[in-house]
Design a protein around this motif. Structure first.
Motif, mmCIF file in Angstrom:
data_model
loop_
_atom_site.group_PDB
_atom_site.id
_atom_site.type_symbol
_atom_site.label_atom_id
_atom_site.label_comp_id
_atom_site.label_asym_id
_atom_site.label_seq_id
_atom_site.Cartn_x
_atom_site.Cartn_y
_atom_site.Cartn_z
ATOM 1 N N LYS A 70 -45.738 -54.968 -21.880
ATOM 2 C CA LYS A 70 -46.152 -56.348 -21.591
ATOM 3 C C LYS A 70 -44.953 -57.047 -20.932
ATOM 4 N N ASN A 71 -45.250 -58.051 -20.133
ATOM 5 C CA ASN A 71 -44.213 -58.861 -19.474
ATOM 6 C C ASN A 71 -43.252 -58.011 -18.637
ATOM 7 N N ALA A 72 -43.788 -57.018 -17.939
ATOM 8 C CA ALA A 72 -42.932 -56.251 -17.026
ATOM 9 C C ALA A 72 -42.556 -57.139 -15.846
ATOM 10 N N PRO A 73 -41.373 -56.905 -15.247
ATOM 11 C CA PRO A 73 -40.946 -57.782 -14.153
ATOM 12 C C PRO A 73 -41.816 -57.683 -12.903
ATOM 13 N N ARG A 74 -42.530 -56.561 -12.732
ATOM 14 C CA ARG A 74 -43.376 -56.414 -11.548
ATOM 15 C C ARG A 74 -44.838 -56.266 -11.959
ATOM 16 N N PRO A 75 -45.756 -56.511 -11.009
ATOM 17 C CA PRO A 75 -47.180 -56.471 -11.372
ATOM 18 C C PRO A 75 -47.616 -55.082 -11.868
ATOM 19 N N PRO A 193 -38.854 -38.726 -16.580
ATOM 20 C CA PRO A 193 -39.094 -40.162 -16.505
ATOM 21 C C PRO A 193 -38.336 -40.818 -15.342
ATOM 22 N N PRO A 194 -38.604 -42.062 -15.017
ATOM 23 C CA PRO A 194 -39.547 -42.955 -15.687
ATOM 24 C C PRO A 194 -41.008 -42.564 -15.441
ATOM 25 N N PHE A 195 -41.799 -42.669 -16.460
ATOM 26 C CA PHE A 195 -43.209 -42.354 -16.323
ATOM 27 C C PHE A 195 -43.924 -43.497 -15.608
ATOM 28 N N PRO A 196 -45.055 -43.185 -14.957
ATOM 29 C CA PRO A 196 -45.759 -44.225 -14.198
ATOM 30 C C PRO A 196 -46.097 -45.450 -15.055
ATOM 31 N N ALA A 197 -46.316 -45.248 -16.343
ATOM 32 C CA ALA A 197 -46.655 -46.395 -17.190
ATOM 33 C C ALA A 197 -45.520 -47.411 -17.229
ATOM 34 N N VAL A 198 -44.310 -46.993 -16.875
ATOM 35 C CA VAL A 198 -43.176 -47.919 -16.859
ATOM 36 C C VAL A 198 -42.834 -48.319 -15.416
ATOM 37 N N VAL A 199 -42.607 -47.328 -14.577
ATOM 38 C CA VAL A 199 -42.358 -47.597 -13.157
ATOM 39 C C VAL A 199 -43.293 -46.717 -12.344
ATOM 40 N N GLY A 200 -44.269 -47.352 -11.722
ATOM 41 C CA GLY A 200 -45.241 -46.570 -10.944
ATOM 42 C C GLY A 200 -45.321 -47.084 -9.534
ATOM 43 N N GLY A 204 -44.143 -51.239 -10.185
ATOM 44 C CA GLY A 204 -44.727 -51.842 -11.386
ATOM 45 C C GLY A 204 -45.286 -50.798 -12.326
ATOM 46 N N PRO A 205 -45.564 -51.177 -13.581
ATOM 47 C CA PRO A 205 -46.209 -50.238 -14.505
ATOM 48 C C PRO A 205 -47.576 -49.843 -13.948
ATOM 49 N N THR A 206 -47.922 -48.577 -14.063
ATOM 50 C CA THR A 206 -49.136 -48.086 -13.420
ATOM 51 C C THR A 206 -49.906 -47.158 -14.335
#
Lengths: 436, 176
Positions: A70-75, A193-200, A204-206
């Motif tokens: 939640k509240n990741a810096p990118r969409p 990592p980073p896994f897409p859920a964090v940086v995709g 953004g998280p994907t």
């Protein structure tokens, strides 16, 4: 077991791709319901349903969603993986072409649950030109009805979808390859990592979900997690689309509760083997799944049982090979596929897949050497686990399993410079065309 | 200087000719502008823009690579890297009908090689080559995702399913 019509409930209706038919069948009710809940509640229902990803890995979908910070810096982005290019798999195409609104509704709900930004992409393989036009039309219809756009169902949630056509690369079905391709790059998988859920995608998280997975979501919201768990067995729940192709009388997409046995599927529902011959080998989950022999047909087709048998359910693309086909030739064709589709990033996969193809081809051409069967196993050993993504591991599946299970056929090729009597090669070797 | 094979990366055919300028037609330009609105940055629109270019010109010429690079603020090398990575972008002109025969396992079991080899032989072309009249290009492709109705032949954008040698022959006769 009788075939069911849950995911495929709409596909036989006339004009099934239109929004009117979908609405008449109770369409977009689930989206309305979900958007009135909290996103965490939606995720919890999907978690409770024990839905596992239908793209191949069988990873629990609800869990995947809950990894998104939640509240990741990118969409945050939701991507739909419609790059169905695993040989033997053709289930997503049925949903895309004949019930696109089910997918769109599933995407709306999933995007809401993960807190997606207002744009999302369906990555559809470039060859599905017709499917892309069907989706574009369906998206237009959904926008016109207000199911996509600003403030959907008065919930304050904005969401839209773009169809992004691939251009013919199997590797783009891999999560991070797909992300690269959406960003406009060569589809070479990333280091994790980073896994897409964090940086995709776009930093953004994907979340990347398969078409069939997303299509299950509206059904779960409508009918509840318990209903969904009523299909199949614990940890392997839900209706499942099975694609059967190859040497069967009635190939096609069949829907069953997860866990129908391979034997029942092939003999009772697909009409048995072409020409009433015997089964030689069955690939249970698309080209990358290790082969099963005729003795292993009692296997229930769910994620855990197939894995226990040393193969994988993958995308449930079942290819049946009958006794009249030369197994070395069949494996050669799969090796050629992986050699062609290796993205070229990791040396073991790029070089190894080509060498496996070369060795299999020389066996077929009568230039095989005594040690070739072991050489193939050795090569496989040097590819498996030594590449960034799963393509390397996929490529060795059919090779290892066939060498172990049909070693006599390999040795026959070496000794007699021809296929085992009673088996044939389905291509010619004399033509220059065989070279690619 | 020795003649270079046209497929070589250094062959003159692979370089853009500055005298030849390509440009999108007004309709294509409109589609291009719409595509840009769908992505958060210009680079992400590269794949759809290349599809657009291929619809416009039938293949991605070196001149088109430079032109698209200019439109999207990418170097020609980046654009060419993408073009050469993906199968569907034609790096050479193709015939009016691009006949793509799937020969992967399910189609192979359905005797797709008979279709493919037969076509090459009948039209007297090597794989990937175009007939002298510019009508047909025959290519072998990987799985088209239609294994339940194997063998499949894709002609331009359309799938033709449950094919046989005879059906393909009859089909090609209808293509003018």
């Amino acid at each position: 077991m009788e075939p069911i019509k849950v995911l495929t409930a709409n596909i036989d209706k006339p004009n099934s791709a239109s929004i009117d038919v979908y609405l008449a069948g109770g369409g977009y009710k689930a989206a309305e319901k979900a958007l009135k809940m909290k996103p965490e509640e939606v995720t919890q229902i999907v978690k409770d349903s024990e839905l596992r990803g239908r793209g191949g890995a069988g990873f629990p979908t609800g869990m995947k969603w809950s990894f998104v910070p939640k509240n990741a810096p990118r969409p945050t982005y939701l991507l739909c993986n419609a790059d169905e290019s695993e040989p033997g798999t053709f289930k997503d195409r049925v949903i895309i072409e004949r019930d696109p609104h089910l997918l769109i509704e599933g995407m709306i709900i999933s995007a809401y649950a993960i807190g997606s930004c207002p744009m999302s992409y369906i990555y559809i393989r470039g060859e599905f030109y017709f499917g892309a036009t069907v989706l574009d039309k369906a998206l237009e219809e959904a926008r016109a009805k207000g199911f996509l756009g600003k403030n959907i169902f008065g919930s304050g949630f904005d969401f839209d979808i773009t169809v992004h056509r691939g251009a013919g690369a199997y590797i783009c079905g891999e999560e991070t390859g797909l992300i690269e391709s959406v960003e406009g790059h060569r589809g070479q998988p990333r280091v994790k990592p980073p896994f897409p859920a964090v940086v995709g995608v776009f930093g953004g998280p994907t979340v990347v979900n398969n078409v069939e997975t997303l299509a299950c979501v509206p059904l779960i919201i409508n009918n509840g997690a318990e209903w969904f768990k009523g299909f199949g067995s614990p940890k392997n729940t839900g209706p499942k689309l099975y694609c059967v192709s190859g040497a069967v009388k009635k190939p096609g997409v069949y829907e069953f509760p997860m866990g129908i046995s391979l034997k029942e599927l092939i003999y009772e529902h697909c009409g048995g083997i072409t020409g009433d011959r015997k089964v030689k080998a069955v690939i249970p989950g698309g080209a990358s799944a290790p082969m099963l022999t005729a003795d292993e047909l009692d296997l229930p087709l769910n994620f855990d049982a197939v894995m226990k048998a040393g193969s994988m359910l993958g995308s449930a693309g079942i290819i049946v090979i009958d006794e009249s086909m030369c197994i070395v030739d069949a494996v050669w064709r799969l090796a050629k596929f992986f050699a062609h589709e290796s993205c070229g990033q990791c040396t073991p996969c790029r070089e190894g897949t080509n060498w496996m193809e070369t060795v299999l081809d020389r066996l077929e051409r009568g230039h095989g050497r005594q040690q070739d069967a072991d050489l193939l196993l050795d090569m496989a050993d040097n590819i498996g686990g030594k590449s960034l993504c799963a393509l390397g591991d996929a490529a060795i599946g059919p090779v290892i399993s066939s060498v172990k299970k049909f070693r006599d056929e390999y040795l026959y090729h070496v000794e007699h410079k021809s296929c085992l009597p009673g088996t044939t090669r389905y291509r010619r070797l004399d033509v220059a065309m065989a070279v690619h | 200087m020795a003649e270079l094979h046209p497929d070589s990366a250094y062959a003159p055919e692979r370089f853009a000719d500055p005298a030849k300028k390509v440009e999108f037609s007004p309709e294509a330009k409109k589609k291009f502008d719409y595509l840009l609105t769908r992505y958060p940055n210009k680079e992400a629109a590269l794949l759809p823009v290349l599809h657009l270019a291929q619809e416009e010109w039938g293949w991605i010429s070196p001149e088109a690579v430079h032109y698209i690079g200019g439109l999207l603020d990418l170097s020609p090398a980046t654009v060419f890297g993408v073009v050469s990575f993906y199968n569907m972008y034609n790096q050479k002109p193709v015939g009016k009908y691009h006949v793509q025969v799937c020969t992967n396992l399910s189609c192979m079991i359905g005797r797709a090689y008979d279709i493919y080899e037969g076509l090459c032989e009948k039209m007297n072309v090597q794989p990937g080559q175009t007939t002298p009249d510019g009508k047909f290009t025959i290519t072998e492709v990987e799985c088209l995702g239609s294994c339940g109705t194997a063998p499949v032949v894709q002609i331009n954008n359309d799938y033709h399913e449950n094919m046989t040698v005879e059906k393909v022959d009859a089909l090609l006769k209808t293509l003018k």
